[in-house]
Motif scaffolding. Sequence first.
Motif, short mmCIF file in Angstrom:
data_model
loop_
_atom_site.label_atom_id
_atom_site.label_comp_id
_atom_site.label_asym_id
_atom_site.label_seq_id
_atom_site.Cartn_x
_atom_site.Cartn_y
_atom_site.Cartn_z
N ALA A 236 13.39 6.77 5.48
CA ALA A 236 13.42 7.74 4.39
C ALA A 236 14.27 8.96 4.75
O ALA A 236 14.89 9.57 3.87
N LEU A 237 14.30 9.30 6.02
CA LEU A 237 15.07 10.47 6.45
C LEU A 237 16.57 10.26 6.18
O LEU A 237 17.26 11.18 5.73
N GLN B 223 0.83 -1.20 0.00
CA GLN B 223 0.00 0.00 0.00
C GLN B 223 0.86 1.26 0.00
O GLN B 223 0.53 2.25 -0.65
N LEU B 224 1.98 1.20 0.71
CA LEU B 224 2.90 2.33 0.71
C LEU B 224 3.49 2.54 -0.68
O LEU B 224 3.66 3.69 -1.13
N TYR B 225 3.79 1.46 -1.40
CA TYR B 225 4.38 1.57 -2.73
C TYR B 225 3.43 2.23 -3.73
O TYR B 225 3.86 2.75 -4.76
N LEU B 226 2.13 2.20 -3.44
CA LEU B 226 1.16 2.85 -4.32
C LEU B 226 1.11 4.36 -4.11
O LEU B 226 0.72 5.10 -5.02
N ILE B 227 1.54 4.82 -2.93
CA ILE B 227 1.38 6.23 -2.57
C ILE B 227 2.70 6.98 -2.50
O ILE B 227 2.87 8.05 -3.10
N TRP B 228 3.68 6.42 -1.79
CA TRP B 228 4.91 7.14 -1.49
C TRP B 228 5.69 7.56 -2.74
O TRP B 228 6.22 8.68 -2.77
N PRO B 229 5.78 6.74 -3.78
CA PRO B 229 6.51 7.19 -4.97
C PRO B 229 5.96 8.49 -5.54
O PRO B 229 6.73 9.38 -5.93
N TRP B 230 4.64 8.61 -5.57
CA TRP B 230 4.06 9.83 -6.13
C TRP B 230 4.31 11.03 -5.24
O TRP B 230 4.51 12.15 -5.73
N VAL B 231 4.32 10.81 -3.92
CA VAL B 231 4.66 11.90 -3.01
C VAL B 231 6.08 12.40 -3.29
O VAL B 231 6.33 13.60 -3.39
N VAL B 232 7.01 11.45 -3.43
CA VAL B 232 8.40 11.83 -3.68
C VAL B 232 8.54 12.50 -5.05
O VAL B 232 9.16 13.56 -5.18
N PHE B 233 7.96 11.89 -6.08
CA PHE B 233 8.13 12.41 -7.44
C PHE B 233 7.51 13.80 -7.62
O PHE B 233 8.02 14.61 -8.39
N LEU B 234 6.41 14.06 -6.90
CA LEU B 234 5.68 15.31 -7.12
C LEU B 234 5.97 16.38 -6.07
O LEU B 234 5.42 17.47 -6.14
N THR B 235 6.85 16.06 -5.12
CA THR B 235 7.22 17.02 -4.09
C THR B 235 8.53 17.70 -4.49
O THR B 235 9.46 17.05 -4.95
N SER B 236 8.58 19.01 -4.33
CA SER B 236 9.80 19.73 -4.67
C SER B 236 10.94 19.31 -3.75
O SER B 236 10.71 18.85 -2.63
N ARG C 37 12.02 17.09 2.84
CA ARG C 37 12.24 16.82 4.27
C ARG C 37 10.94 16.98 5.05
O ARG C 37 10.63 16.16 5.94
N LEU C 38 10.16 17.99 4.72
CA LEU C 38 8.89 18.21 5.41
C LEU C 38 7.94 17.04 5.18
O LEU C 38 7.23 16.60 6.09
N ALA C 39 7.92 16.51 3.95
CA ALA C 39 7.06 15.37 3.64
C ALA C 39 7.47 14.15 4.46
O ALA C 39 6.62 13.39 4.95
N ILE C 40 8.77 13.95 4.62
CA ILE C 40 9.26 12.81 5.40
C ILE C 40 8.91 12.98 6.87
O ILE C 40 8.46 12.02 7.53
#
Length: 382
Positions: A224-225, A167-180, A185-188
């Motif tokens: 991730a940090l 479930q994380l693999y479905l969401i986290w990649p897009w967060v990383v790819f679309l976050t500046s 760091r804030l997202a993490i």
Amino acid sequence: MPKRNTFTVASDPAGSAQALPDLSRLTHMPQLDALRTLAVMLVVVYHWFPTGEGINRLPNGTIGVMIFFVISGFLISRILLQNRNRILAGSAQLGDTYRNFFVRRALRIFPLYYLVITFVLIALPQASDIDEHPLYYYLYGYNILLHQTGNWSDLLSPFWTLGVEEQLYLIWPWVVFLTSRSSTRLAIIGLIVIGVVSRGIGYLRGDLDGVLMPASLDAFGLGALWAYVITEEPEQANTFLKRLSLAAGLALVGFICLLLLPGDDVLVVLFQRLLISVLSLYLVANASLGIRGPAGRVLDNGALQYVGRISYGIYVFHMLVPGYFVPFALRVAGRFGIHPTLGYWSHRLFSLAVLIAVASASWYAFEKPINGLKRYFSYNDK
């Protein structure tokens, strides 16, 4: 752009000074395989011995799972951050990068997972809820079902962690790819906070198990940090490791204090996983660089690293082996006139030998050949 060839000096867990390698060039990190061995053996101990007694007085299952989650958070986030930077540099496309990421993870995880759950569905349906709710298992939503039923006697109950990861693999990649890059760091940090807050919400609702994906995000976030530090701010790695050493010391004290409280205490529910994850991060961060001294020699042991490489198979098969595979092996031995008498410890030692043999066979005959297909989905195909 952050500096990519920084060399600094830090202290390893054995107390000696070591020069940090060029963090941008870290590839294979064999000591992490030894940490996987520690993690999977803790899970095996948790399920093979009475809970709360003797060798299982510590929350071994939780410790093992948090080590796995921190390692996964580190390795996966490092891959995603590196590929996000390639996308920003124009050397990769977003859609192709996500496709390659997901297919590579699927090749590693899906085949053995589906093989085992299908075997249980056909041969051992009475030992699991899979015959009543197959879609939860086949769509990687078993942790959601376990949250609803609380049926920890299910033979496949350890598979809740695999649902969380997928479930994380479905969401986290897009967060990383679309976050500046400036907001990563804030997202993490947000992941870490969400993990603790989710367990707090669960506590208020009477949910003490924390098997839903958000309840484990602090472990992934801590991994991730470290990935963020070595990828985006390698010049800060030395400072980060020093602060992590202090945090790990405080986490160890806090963890010991929590052991004195009942398992359903709000402080245990909220913070035990977090403290274990900080301690896990201390091990993971140092092992990723290569620990020296006596601890390093242990982690460099070839046998430990081998078990770590087949740890996925060990995790997947460890509930099947003592209750089903070992009795089958004994029946086969009996047909040849061999009738061994197994006591409490000898049964577990024999089960461990069978488990490693089964996981080894799975790796060489099934997992490794499929894993080789990853070469067709390279991140550097452009």
